[in-house]
Design an enzyme around this catalytic site. Structure first.
Site, PDB file in Angstrom:
ATOM      1  N   SER A  56       0.823  -1.210   0.000  1.00 21.55           N
ATOM      2  CA  SER A  56       0.000   0.000   0.000  1.00 21.55           C
ATOM      3  C   SER A  56       0.856   1.259   0.000  1.00 21.55           C
ATOM      4  O   SER A  56       0.323   2.348  -0.177  1.00 21.55           O
ATOM      5  CB  SER A  56      -0.960   0.007   1.183  1.00 21.55           C
ATOM      6  OG  SER A  56      -0.286  -0.343   2.351  1.00 21.55           O
TER       7      SER A  56
ATOM      8  N   HIS B 137      -2.602  -2.805  -5.906  1.00 24.33           N
ATOM      9  CA  HIS B 137      -2.967  -2.438  -4.545  1.00 24.33           C
ATOM     10  C   HIS B 137      -4.454  -2.623  -4.348  1.00 24.33           C
ATOM     11  O   HIS B 137      -5.249  -1.802  -4.821  1.00 24.33           O
ATOM     12  CB  HIS B 137      -2.543  -0.990  -4.271  1.00 24.33           C
ATOM     13  CG  HIS B 137      -2.916  -0.514  -2.905  1.00 24.33           C
ATOM     14  ND1 HIS B 137      -3.232   0.799  -2.631  1.00 24.33           N
ATOM     15  CD2 HIS B 137      -3.062  -1.174  -1.716  1.00 24.33           C
ATOM     16  CE1 HIS B 137      -3.519   0.920  -1.351  1.00 24.33           C
ATOM     17  NE2 HIS B 137      -3.422  -0.269  -0.766  1.00 24.33           N
TER      18      HIS B 137
ATOM     19  N   GLU C 213      -5.733  -0.013  -7.209  1.00 25.63           N
ATOM     20  CA  GLU C 213      -4.716   0.932  -7.694  1.00 25.63           C
ATOM     21  C   GLU C 213      -3.642   0.115  -8.413  1.00 25.63           C
ATOM     22  O   GLU C 213      -3.068  -0.808  -7.821  1.00 25.63           O
ATOM     23  CB  GLU C 213      -4.082   1.696  -6.527  1.00 25.63           C
ATOM     24  CG  GLU C 213      -4.859   2.912  -6.081  1.00 25.63           C
ATOM     25  CD  GLU C 213      -4.117   3.687  -4.989  1.00 25.63           C
ATOM     26  OE1 GLU C 213      -3.400   3.073  -4.183  1.00 25.63           O
ATOM     27  OE2 GLU C 213      -4.261   4.922  -4.940  1.00 25.63           O
TER      28      GLU C 213
END
Ligand code: T1G
Length: 699
Positions: free
Chosen positions: A408, A429, A441
Site C-alpha cells: 500500500s 494495490h 490501484e
C-alpha cells in the site's frame, strides 16, 4: 451510415438499430427512429419489431449529450410516436435494456427478451430519474412497490423476473430474431390489440398510505444529499394519483430538476471518469496482453485470502502460498468463512461457493509456482521481506510471468530491483476487504512494461474491479491523500475540536464515516505499529499523532476492544462520546504547548477537504495520476467520499479553484507553509479561472 435500418418480411416491419457501442439514444438515433416508425404507418406491414445489433439493446439516453442544448426529437417525443403507432410494435431485447432504452421498450405494445437479457432503470446512479415515462409505466405494469424498489435502487432485473412482473410479455430461448418473428406471427394471427401501459390506471385505495412516507424516510438515510431518490418517489406517487399525461408532465419537471443538480453533474462525471481511468495515456489501446490463466497469492492472511477470492470468483485457479500447513489451513479457513457469509446473505449459492473453493489450493514450495501467469505478493508491509520474496519468485517463476505486489505504500522500483525482470513487476494495490472493495490501484514502476500495464487493466475488469493507474510514490494516490486528511483531523482535534464534532462535520458532508470513527473501526494499533517502523522525519510532528499513541498506550484500540476515540456498547457496538478521551486530548495539547480554542464547522470541513484537494493537485502536477477524474475514482471507491460530490477534485471544481486557492493562502498565513503551501498547478488554474477537469482534458 444510418443507425436505423428497416425492411419488411412476412408482414413484419423489422426496425434494426445499429449505434455502437451500446445503441445509446443519440440525436441521430432518435431522429431516424421517428422517421422509420412514421413511414411504417402507411406500409403493408401488420406489426413492427424493434431489435438491436451489437452486444445489447438500447442502453439508455446518450449521457454524453447531457448538459448540452437539447436537440429534438426528445426521447418523450420518440415514445409518443411508438405508442401512437396504428400497428403493434414489439421490442426484442438482448443484453441490457437500460434507462431510456427500457423506456423505449415500455412504450412499445409488446416486449420479448432473451432469457439472458436484463432490464433496468439505473438513472438514480447518475443522480437522475427515468425521464421518459419509466416512473409512470412501471407502476402501472408491475405495481407500485416493485416500481419503488426497482427505480430507487437502479439495479437491472432478469428477463424472467421482469416477466413475472408483467414488464416483459415473452421470454425467448435461442435466436432472438427468430423468436421475435414467431411471436409477431402469433400476434398477427390473434389480431392482438394495441396494448398500452397508459391505459392502465392504479386504484389509490390499493396502495398502503404509509408506503411513500416510509420509503422517503428510508432513502433520506440511505441516499443522504441526493435529490433523485426523493423525486422518484414523487413521480411514482403521481402515477397513482394523476392521469398519465399529467404524471408525465410531473416526471419531466422533476427530471429536469435532477438533471440541473450538482449531485447529478457529479455522478455523471464519475460515470465517465471510471471508464476514462482505464485508458492509459501513451499506451496503444491495441497493446497485446499476456494470458492470465492461473494466479498465485503469496500470503494467506486477510488480504491474501480476499485477493484470492476475486480470481476464484472469475473462474481463475489460485495457489495460496503460505510458509507451512498451519498457514494454509488458516488461510483457507478465512476464505471459507468469507464465502459462507455471502451464502448466508443470499449473494452466493452453496454450489457456487463449493466451485470457487475448489479453484483455490494451498502451496508451500515456490517450485510449484513455475507455471503460474501472475503472482501477487500480499505479505505485511516490510520492504526487506518483500524484496526477499521477489528475489525468490524471480528464480521460481517462468519467463513472462507477471510479479505484482499488493503493497500500500512501499517503493515499487525497490521491489522490482530485487529481480532481474523489473519490466514484469507492477503494484496491484487492493483495498480491505479485498473481496468486497471495488478499487484497485495499479502502480507502474519506472521499468514496468506496457503490456504488463495493459494486462493488469484488462484483468481488473475481469475480476470486476474499478482500476486506476498510479505512479510510484509514498502512498500512491489514495493513501497519500489520506495522510493529509488524517493529519488535519488530528490537528483540528488537538487545537480545540473533538472527535464527535469532526466526525459529524464530515458525515454531514457526506462521508460514509468521520475520520475518528474510521480509525476506531480499523483499529488504532495499526497506525501505531506503522509509526513505530518509521523514522522521526517520516512520522512527522508529534502533535499529529500523540493523541492516537496515547490512546493505544491506554489499550484503547477502537471497536476491537470496546474503546478508542469513542466508547462502544459490547452488544450493539453503538458508539458514545467518552469524556476520558477529551481529558487525553487536553493533556496532550498541554504537553505540546497548544492553547486550545473554539472551532467552527466550516474551518474543519475546509481544512480536511482542501488539504486533500491540494495534495491531489500535487499528484497531478507530478504525473502520479493521469487526470483529476482518476483521483476522484480512487477517493469515491476506496475511501467513502460521497458520490453526489463527485470526488475531491470534482468538488473543488464545483467550488471554484480560486475560492480553494484563496482559502489555502489564508491558512498558510495562519498555520504556516509546512502544510499549507498551495500547489503550483492549483495556483495556475485558480488564477487562470480553469478547472482540474479542463486541465485533465487538455493534457
Ligand atoms: N451514453 C453514452 N455512452 C455510453 C452509455 C450511455 N448511456 N453507456 C455506455 N456508454 C459508453 C461508455 O462510456 C463506453 O465508452 C462504452 O459505451 C462501453 O461502456 C431519459 C435519462 C451498458 C452496462 O445508465 O451501464 O437513459 O469508454 O465500458 O462494461 O430516462 O455501459 O468505450 O468510449 O460501460 O460492457 C441510463 C450506462 C442513461 C447505462 C455496458 N443508462 N451504461 O457496460 O461497457 S440515462 C445507463 C452502462 C437515461 C432516460 C435517462 C454500461 C453497460 P468508451 P462500458 P460495459
Amino acid at each position: 451510415m444510418p443507425v436505423v435500418n428497416y425492411q419488411i418480411e412476412n408482414n413484419v416491419g423489422v426496425i434494426s438499430i445499429n449505434n455502437p457501442p451500446v445503441n445509446a439514444l443519440s440525436h441521430t438515433l432518435r431522429t431516424e427512429l421517428v422517421e422509420t416508425i412514421t413511414n411504417a404507418q402507411q406500409d403493408e406491414s401488420k406489426i413492427l419489431i424493434m431489435i438491436c445489433q451489437g452486444r445489447t439493446f438500447i442502453a439508455g439516453a446518450d449521457i454524453s449529450e447531457f448538459g448540452k442544448p437539447p436537440q429534438p426529437p426528445s426521447l418523450p417525443d420518440v415514445l409518443t410516436t411508438i405508442e401512437a403507432s396504428n400497428k403493434p410494435v414489439i421490442a426484442a431485447i438482448h443484453g441490457q435494456a437500460l434507462g431510456g432504452g427500457f423506456e423505449v421498450a415500455l412504450a412499445c405494445h409488446y416486449r420479448c427478451a432473451l432469457s439472458s437479457a436484463k432490464v433496468g432503470l439505473p438513472e438514480v446512479k447518475l443522480g437522475l430519474l427515468p425521464g421518459a415515462g419509466g416512473t409512470q409505466r412501471v407502476p402501472r405494469l408491475a405495481g407500485v412497490e416493485m416500481a419503488l424498489d426497482m427505480i430507487t435502487n437502479g439495479n437491472p432485473i432478469s428477463a424472467e423476473k421482469a416477466q413475472s412482473y408483467k414488464l416483459i410479455d415473452k421470454v425467448i430461448e435461442g435466436d432472438l430474431f427468430a423468436g421475435a418473428n414467431s411471436y409477431a406471427q402469433e400476434l398477427i394471427e390473434t389480431k392482438a390489440e394495441l396494448k398500452k401501459a397508459r391505459d392502465i390506471s392504479i386504484d389509490p385505495t390499493t396502495v398502503n398510505n404509509d408506503l411513500f412516507a416510509n420509503y422517503r424516510e428510508k432513502l433520506a438515510k440511505r441516499a443522504r444529499g441526493q435529490i433523485a431518490p426523493q423525486n422518484i418517489i414523487s413521480c411514482i406517487e403521481a402515477a397513482v394519483m394523476l392521469p398519465m399525461d399529467e404524471g408525465l408532465a410531473k416526471e419531466r419537471e422533476l427530471f429536469i430538476e435532477c438533471m440541473q443538480s450538482n449531485s447529478s453533474t457529479a455522478m455523471r462525471h464519475l460515470f465517465f471518469a471510471q471508464r476514462e481511468a482505464t485508458k492509459v495515456k501513451g499506451l496503444n489501446k491495441d497493446t497485446p496482453v499476456r494470458d492470465v490463466k492461473s494466479v498465485a497469492i503469496i500470503g494467506g492472511g486477510t488480504m491474501g485470502g480476499g485477493i484470492a477470492m476475486n480470481f476464484a470468483n472469475a473462474g481463475i485457479p489460485v495457489k495460496l502460498v503460505e510458509i507451512n500447513n498451519e498457514g494454509i489451513t488458516r488461510g483457507l479457513a478465512i476464505i471459507e468463512k468469507n464465502y459462507s457469509v455471502s451464502v448466508k446473505k443470499g449473494k452466493l449459492s452453496e454450489k457456487q461457493k463449493t466451485h470457487c473453493m475448489s479453484l483455490i489450493s494451498g502451496v508451500i514450495d515456490y517450485q510449484e509456482l513455475a507455471d503460474v501467469d501472475l503472482v501477487i505478493e500480499a505479505v505485511f508491509e516490510n520492504l526487506a521481506l518483500k524484496q526477499e520474496i521477489f528475489a525468490e519468485l524471480d528464480k521460481s517463476c517462468k519467463a513472462g510471468a507477471i510479479l505484482a505486489s499488493n503493497t500500500s505504500y512501499q517503493d515499487i522500483d525497490k521491489i522490482a530491483n530485487a529481480t532481474q525482470r523489473p519490466q514484469d513487476v507492477i503494484g496491484l494495490h487492493f483495498f480491505s476487504p479485498a473481496n468486497i472493495m471495488k478499487l484497485l490501484e495499479i502502480v507502474r514502476g519506472s521499468k514496468t512494461a506496457d503490456d504488463v500495464i495493459a494486462t493488469s487493466m484488462k484483468l481488473a475488469k475481469i475480476i470486476n474491479k474499478v482500476s486506476v493507474l498510479s505512479g510510484n510514490c509514498y502512498g500512491f494516490i489514495g493513501n497519500r491523500i489520506l495522510r493529509q486528511y488524517a493529519r488535519e483531523a488530528q490537528l483540528c482535534l488537538i487545537e480545540g475540536s473533538s472527535p464527535q464534532q469532526i466526525d459529524s462535520v464530515m458525515q454531514n458532508f457526506g462521508m460514509a464515516m468521520g475520520p475518528f470513527a474510521v480509525g476506531d473501526l480499523a483499529g488504532l494499533d495499526i497506525g501505531y505499529k506503522a509509526r513505530q517502523g518509521l523514522s522521526d522525519e517520516q512520522r512527522g510532528e508529534e502533535k499529529t499523532y500523540c493523541i492516537a499513541d496515547a490512546l493505544v498506550e491506554m489499550d484503547r484500540l477502537g471497536q476491537k476492544n470496546g474503546a478508542g476515540y469513542y466508547q462502544y456498547d459490547p452488544q450493539t457496538r453503538a458508539r458514545s462520546n467518552d469524556p476520558l478521551v477529551m481529558d487525553v486530548v487536553e493533556q496532550q495539547a498541554k504537553a505540546q504547548g497548544i492553547k486550545r480554542r473554539q472551532f467552527d464547522d466550516d474551518e474543519i470541513l475546509n481544512r480536511l477537504t482542501f488539504t486533500m484537494i491540494n495534495e491531489g493537485a500535487k499528484i497531478l502536477e507530478e504525473g502520479i495520476a493521469q487526470r483529476s477524474g482518476d483521483i476522484d475514482i480512487v477517493y469515491v471507491n476506496g475511501y467513502g467520499f460521497p458520490v453526489f460530490r463527485g470526488g475531491p477534485m470534482q468538488y473543488a471544481d464545483s467550488l471554484g479553484l480560486k475560492n480553494v486557492y484563496d482559502t489555502i493562502c489564508q491558512y498558510r498565513e495562519q498555520y504556516g507553509e509546512q502544510y499549507w503551501q498551495a500547489s503550483v498547478l492549483l495556483k495556475d488554474l485558480a488564477l487562470s479561472n480553469k478547472t482540474f477537469s479542463e486541465w485533465s482534458k487538455d493534457k
